[in-house]
Design a protein around this motif. Structure first.
Motif: not given
Ligand code: NCD
Length: 306
Positions: A199-214
């Motif tokens: 759903f994210i990569e196949k639709n070429h949606i920009e995304f990032m994964e992080v651990e810190r909310l700040e």
């Protein structure tokens, strides 16, 4: 033509969702007009897992449409405790009711129920899988408070692995142009790969994964906080280690955009400090209100009364 059941957020097209939201707006603006529209209809609520909001909002929704309710919230009081199969329970309940809302701890159970039901089945949460009516509430909230569903950077924080509301929201938002995701979780609780890939990569949606909310507070238009899903952990120690990974408080809110909104499907445990409730960007109680209206609209459509 509407799908007969709602099992997965993708069961409805974007256009069909627009119709549901349009009807929800009509109900909000003139509730009296709809107060008898489900006269004579019965909603069955089969809750094999705990719920307050979802069950109450379904029941309030049907009552406000003039219909009645039949159901259980304690599976031990139903024949499930005698060993009755889900298929038999559903066949039987669908004789007595006109529409069924069901929550069950097993992934895929709502789909199974739909194969045996003579009436529309609404998935009110199947294990750690999907929760499409929460997503309807989430989308209506975003549509109303952020002036539409396109072009938003959506931060989702907490238990992205087991959180069914998270999975359903990602699927649904991935269809709106300009969506970007900022996924904030401990590395143990990242979004499952199948959701990321399909759903994210196949639709070429920009995304990032992080651990810190700040680090990402100022990047997001919507911050969707979630509870760490204790009941889905195999190991209590792991839960205890991760449970307070994120706590949104007034200090962190200082870094958020002026027009950002904070959402949460509720119940919260510790992930949003009570002091945030007074911030005008806190939208989670409004979200719970929209949940009832959107369920009213959904049931009207599935029952074909509008
Ligand atoms: C959610 C759920 O049941 O998945 N609650 C709800 O329906 N609003 C979220 C949760 O329990 O954390």
């Amino acid at each position: 033509m509407m799908n007969k059941h709602l099992i997965d957020p993708m069961d409805f097209s974007v256009e069909e969702l627009d119709e549901i939201f349009e009807l929800a707006h009509q109900i909000i603006n003139d509730p009296k007009k709809f107060s008898k529209i489900c006269d004579g209809k019965i909603l069955g609520t089969l809750f094999y897992e705990p719920s307050t909001r979802t069950k109450f909002s379904f029941e309030a929704a049907m009552m406000r449409l003039g219909g009645k309710i039949l159901g259980f919230s304690e599976p031990n009081s139903s024949s499930a405790s005698k060993g009755e199969t889900l298929a038999d329970t559903i066949k039987m309940v669908s004789i007595y009711t006109d529409i069924i809302a069901m929550r069950h701890p097993k992934e895929g159970s709502a789909k199974v129920a739909s194969l045996y039901s003579g009436v529309p089945i609404i998935n009110a949460g199947d294990g750690g899988h999907q929760h499409p009516t929460q997503t309807l509430a989430d989308l209506l909230t975003i549509e109303c408070l952020k002036k539409g569903l396109r072009g938003h950077t959506v931060g989702i924080c907490g238990d992205l692995k087991y959180g069914r509301t998270v999975h359903s929201l990602i699927k649904a938002m991935s269809r709106y142009e300009g969506t970007k995701f900022v996924l904030v979780s401990p590395k143990e609780l990242k979004v499952p790969n199948y959701i990321k890939q399909e759903f994210i990569e196949k639709n070429h949606i920009e995304f990032m994964e992080v651990e810190r909310l700040e680090d990402v507070m100022e990047k997001v238009d919507i911050l969707y906080m979630t509870r760490i899903q204790r009941e889905r952990f195999f190991n209590e120690e792991e839960y205890l280690r991760l449970k307070d990974s994120y706590i949104l408080d007034a200090e962190k809110m200082k870094y958020a955009r002026e027009n950002m909104i904070v959402m949460h499907p509720l119940p919260r445990v510790n992930e949003i400090a009570v002091e945030v409730d007074d911030d005008n960007r806190a939208a989670y109680f409004k979200q719970a209100e929209y949940a009832m209206y959107v369920r009213m609209a959904l049931m009207c459509k599935l029952l074909g009364v509008v």
